[in-house]
Design a protein around this motif. Structure first.
Motif, PDB file in Angstrom:
ATOM      1  N   GLN A 253       0.864  -1.184   0.000  1.00 14.43           N
ATOM      2  CA  GLN A 253       0.000   0.000   0.000  1.00 14.43           C
ATOM      3  C   GLN A 253       0.900   1.234   0.000  1.00 14.43           C
ATOM      4  O   GLN A 253       1.747   1.399   0.884  1.00 14.43           O
ATOM      5  CB  GLN A 253      -0.908   0.000   1.235  1.00 14.43           C
ATOM      6  CG  GLN A 253      -1.885  -1.173   1.248  1.00 14.43           C
ATOM      7  CD  GLN A 253      -2.749  -1.201   2.500  1.00 14.43           C
ATOM      8  OE1 GLN A 253      -2.572  -0.412   3.425  1.00 14.43           O
ATOM      9  NE2 GLN A 253      -3.701  -2.124   2.527  1.00 14.43           N
ATOM     10  N   THR A 266      -3.556  -2.121  12.805  1.00 16.75           N
ATOM     11  CA  THR A 266      -4.507  -3.221  12.613  1.00 16.75           C
ATOM     12  C   THR A 266      -5.872  -2.831  13.162  1.00 16.75           C
ATOM     13  O   THR A 266      -5.976  -2.011  14.080  1.00 16.75           O
ATOM     14  CB  THR A 266      -4.023  -4.505  13.318  1.00 16.75           C
ATOM     15  OG1 THR A 266      -4.968  -5.554  13.073  1.00 16.75           O
ATOM     16  CG2 THR A 266      -3.852  -4.308  14.824  1.00 16.75           C
ATOM     17  N   THR A 270      -9.518  -7.576  10.142  1.00 15.43           N
ATOM     18  CA  THR A 270      -9.317  -7.896   8.724  1.00 15.43           C
ATOM     19  C   THR A 270      -7.941  -7.533   8.186  1.00 15.43           C
ATOM     20  O   THR A 270      -7.556  -8.028   7.133  1.00 15.43           O
ATOM     21  CB  THR A 270     -10.365  -7.177   7.859  1.00 15.43           C
ATOM     22  OG1 THR A 270     -10.231  -5.751   8.065  1.00 15.43           O
ATOM     23  CG2 THR A 270     -11.777  -7.621   8.224  1.00 15.43           C
ATOM     24  N   TYR A 271      -7.214  -6.661   8.868  1.00 20.41           N
ATOM     25  CA  TYR A 271      -5.914  -6.279   8.302  1.00 20.41           C
ATOM     26  C   TYR A 271      -4.861  -6.062   9.375  1.00 20.41           C
ATOM     27  O   TYR A 271      -5.147  -5.720  10.530  1.00 20.41           O
ATOM     28  CB  TYR A 271      -6.034  -5.025   7.412  1.00 20.41           C
ATOM     29  CG  TYR A 271      -6.260  -3.733   8.178  1.00 20.41           C
ATOM     30  CD1 TYR A 271      -5.176  -3.014   8.733  1.00 20.41           C
ATOM     31  CD2 TYR A 271      -7.538  -3.199   8.328  1.00 20.41           C
ATOM     32  CE1 TYR A 271      -5.378  -1.829   9.416  1.00 20.41           C
ATOM     33  CE2 TYR A 271      -7.753  -2.018   9.019  1.00 20.41           C
ATOM     34  CZ  TYR A 271      -6.659  -1.331   9.565  1.00 20.41           C
ATOM     35  OH  TYR A 271      -6.863  -0.157  10.257  1.00 20.41           O
ATOM     36  N   LYS A 273      -0.990  -4.252   8.917  1.00 22.17           N
ATOM     37  CA  LYS A 273      -0.024  -3.703   7.967  1.00 22.17           C
ATOM     38  C   LYS A 273       1.153  -3.063   8.692  1.00 22.17           C
ATOM     39  O   LYS A 273       0.987  -2.343   9.670  1.00 22.17           O
ATOM     40  CB  LYS A 273      -0.697  -2.721   7.010  1.00 22.17           C
ATOM     41  CG  LYS A 273      -1.457  -1.567   7.652  1.00 22.17           C
ATOM     42  CD  LYS A 273      -2.188  -0.777   6.568  1.00 22.17           C
ATOM     43  CE  LYS A 273      -2.918   0.428   7.149  1.00 22.17           C
ATOM     44  NZ  LYS A 273      -3.623   1.197   6.097  1.00 22.17           N
ATOM     45  N   SER A 282       0.872  -4.800   3.755  1.00 23.29           N
ATOM     46  CA  SER A 282      -0.280  -5.414   4.422  1.00 23.29           C
ATOM     47  C   SER A 282      -0.175  -6.927   4.265  1.00 23.29           C
ATOM     48  O   SER A 282      -0.235  -7.460   3.156  1.00 23.29           O
ATOM     49  CB  SER A 282      -1.577  -4.907   3.789  1.00 23.29           C
ATOM     50  OG  SER A 282      -2.697  -5.419   4.479  1.00 23.29           O
ATOM     51  N   THR A 284      -1.032 -10.920   4.373  1.00 24.82           N
ATOM     52  CA  THR A 284      -2.261 -11.656   4.074  1.00 24.82           C
ATOM     53  C   THR A 284      -2.201 -13.137   4.418  1.00 24.82           C
ATOM     54  O   THR A 284      -3.238 -13.784   4.553  1.00 24.82           O
ATOM     55  CB  THR A 284      -2.597 -11.524   2.565  1.00 24.82           C
ATOM     56  OG1 THR A 284      -1.492 -12.030   1.804  1.00 24.82           O
ATOM     57  CG2 THR A 284      -2.855 -10.070   2.194  1.00 24.82           C
ATOM     58  N   ILE A 296      -4.759 -13.843   7.310  1.00 24.21           N
ATOM     59  CA  ILE A 296      -4.670 -12.791   8.327  1.00 24.21           C
ATOM     60  C   ILE A 296      -5.975 -12.682   9.116  1.00 24.21           C
ATOM     61  O   ILE A 296      -5.963 -12.406  10.318  1.00 24.21           O
ATOM     62  CB  ILE A 296      -4.266 -11.429   7.697  1.00 24.21           C
ATOM     63  CG1 ILE A 296      -3.906 -10.429   8.791  1.00 24.21           C
ATOM     64  CG2 ILE A 296      -5.363 -10.891   6.802  1.00 24.21           C
ATOM     65  CD1 ILE A 296      -2.750 -10.866   9.693  1.00 24.21           C
ATOM     66  N   GLU A 297      -7.111 -12.953   8.455  1.00 24.60           N
ATOM     67  CA  GLU A 297      -8.398 -12.891   9.163  1.00 24.60           C
ATOM     68  C   GLU A 297      -8.472 -13.971  10.243  1.00 24.60           C
ATOM     69  O   GLU A 297      -8.910 -13.704  11.372  1.00 24.60           O
ATOM     70  CB  GLU A 297      -9.569 -13.034   8.181  1.00 24.60           C
ATOM     71  CG  GLU A 297      -9.754 -11.871   7.238  1.00 24.60           C
ATOM     72  CD  GLU A 297      -8.888 -11.973   5.989  1.00 24.60           C
ATOM     73  OE1 GLU A 297      -8.964 -11.068   5.154  1.00 24.60           O
ATOM     74  OE2 GLU A 297      -8.123 -12.967   5.850  1.00 24.60           O
TER      75      GLU A 297
END
Length: 305
Positions: A253, A266, A270-271, A273, A282, A284, A296-297
Motif C-alpha cells: 500500500q 490493525t 481484517t488487516y 499492515k 499489508s 495476508t 490474516i483474518e
C-alpha cells in the motif's frame, strides 16, 4: 543413448518423468542418500529416488562422489550422456566421464543468477522475466557453454513456490529438447561470455537466515519482493510480541506511513499492515511461532494486538 540422470528434489522429478515419457534410455539414477527428517528423525528418501524406484530404475546414492567404488559403478553404466537437474557440484571425474559429456538444467537465464537459489533471487530482485537454461558442465559452477534457453514473463506477484512450479515444467520440456539435440548432434554451443559482461552479472547464492529477517527501513516494494521470493521456504519473518512471525504473502500500500518503519496498524479483524520506508506492507498469509499457517483474518480472530 544411454543416459544417467542425477537429481534429488521434486524439481528434478518432472524432468526425469518427461525424459522417460519421451522414450529416453535411463540406465541409472544418482540421487542423495536417505536423510533423517521430521521429529522422529525417520530416514526419508528423496523425491527422485521415490520416482525412480517406482519406475524400476537403477538407483545409486553415493555419500562421496569421488569414492573409487562409486566411480567404478558409475563407469559400469556406460553412459553416453549424463543429465543433471538440481543435484550437487560434480567432480571432474564424474562430469567428464560420458563420451557426449554432462548437461545441466538451471532455473535461470544464464549467465544471470548462477548459484544455488536462482528462483528466490530473481523475485527478491524484482525481475520482470526468468527462464531455464541447458548447458554443458565444466570446471566453474554454472559457467559452461549454453545450449538452449527458454524465457517466461513474470507478473510481479508470484511467489518462489509459484515460479518453482512454472520453471519445473518449462525446464522438463527444454531438457528433452536438449537431449534430442545432443543425440542427433544438431546443436550449437554459446559461451556465456557472449551474453553479458561479468560486471553486469547478478548472482544467486545460498540463502541464510539473516536474509529472511525483514528490515522495514527498506522500501515497501523491496520488502514485498523479499517476502514472495522466500515463500513458502525458507520464509521471510519479523518479530511480533517477541515471537517469530512468518509472512508468506502480502500486498503493498503506497500510502506514506505516519509511523516509524517496523510499526504496525490493525483493526484486529481484517488487516495487519507494517510500515516500511515509503509505504505499508499489508500481510495476508502468516504464521506465528507455535501456530499453524493461516490467513490474516483467521490469525486476528485468535489474537489481539
Amino acid at each position: 543413448m544411454r543416459i544417467v540422470f542425477m537429481g534429488t528434489p521434486q524439481f528434478a522429478v518432472a524432468s526425469l518423468d518427461e525424459l522417460i515419457q519421451a522414450g529416453s534410455n535411463i540406465v541409472g539414477v544418482i540421487t542423495a542418500p536417505d536423510k533423517p527428517a521430521g521429529r522422529g528423525k525417520k530416514l526419508t528418501e528423496s523425491a527422485v529416488k521415490l520416482y525412480a524406484v517406482a519406475h524400476g530404475l537403477k538407483v545409486l546414492q553415493p555419500e562421496n562422489l569421488k569414492n573409487p567404488a562409486f566411480l567404478e559403478e558409475l563407469k559400469s553404466l556406460q553412459a553416453d550422456l549424463q543429465v543433471v537437474v538440481a543435484f550437487r557440484m560434480l567432480p571432474e571425474a564424474v562430469w567428464n566421464m560420458p563420451s557426449k559429456g554432462t548437461i545441466n538444467l538451471h532455473a535461470s537465464l544464464l549467465p544471470q543468477y548462477r548459484g544455488a537459489a536462482p528462483i528466490n533471487w530473481v523475485l527478491i530482485n524484482g525481475e520482470k522475466e526468468s527462464g531455464v537454461t541447458t548447458f554443458f558442465l565444466k570446471h566453474e559452477i554454472d559457467t559452461g557453454d549454453i545450449l538452449f534457453t527458454e524465457k517466461i514473463t513474470l507478473t510481479g506477484k508470484e511467489t518462489a513456490g509459484d515460479l518453482h512450479d512454472r520453471l519445473m515444467n518449462k525446464g522438463a520440456g527444454l531438457l528433452v529438447k536438449t537431449v534430442k539435440a545432443v543425440e542427433s548432434g544438431r546443436y550449437n554451443e554459446h559461451p556465456q561470455a557472449e551474453h553479458m559482461p561479468e560486471e553486469e552479472l547478478k548472482q544467486a547464492p545460498k540463502i541464510f537466515k539473516e536474509l529472511c529477517n525483514i528490515d522495514w527501513i527498506n522500501p515497501a516494494q523491496d520488502v514485498y519482493n523479499l517476502i514472495r521470493g522466500l515463500s513458502p521456504v525458507p520464509t521471510a519473518y519479523t518479530l511480533l510480541n517477541d515471537k517469530t512471525f512468518k509472512i508468506y504473502n502480502a500486498e503493498v500500500q503506497e500510502t506514506h506511513p505516519a509511523i516509524q518503519p517496523g510499526g504496525f496498524l490493525t483493526d484486529n479483524k481484517t488487516y495487519l499492515k507494517f510500515a516500511a520506508k515509503d509505504g505499508f506492507v499489508s500481510v495476508t498469509d502468516v504464521q506465528l511461532e507455535g501456530k499453524k499457517r493461516m490467513s490474516i483474518e483467521e490469525f486476528l480472530r485468535g489474537v489481539k494486538l
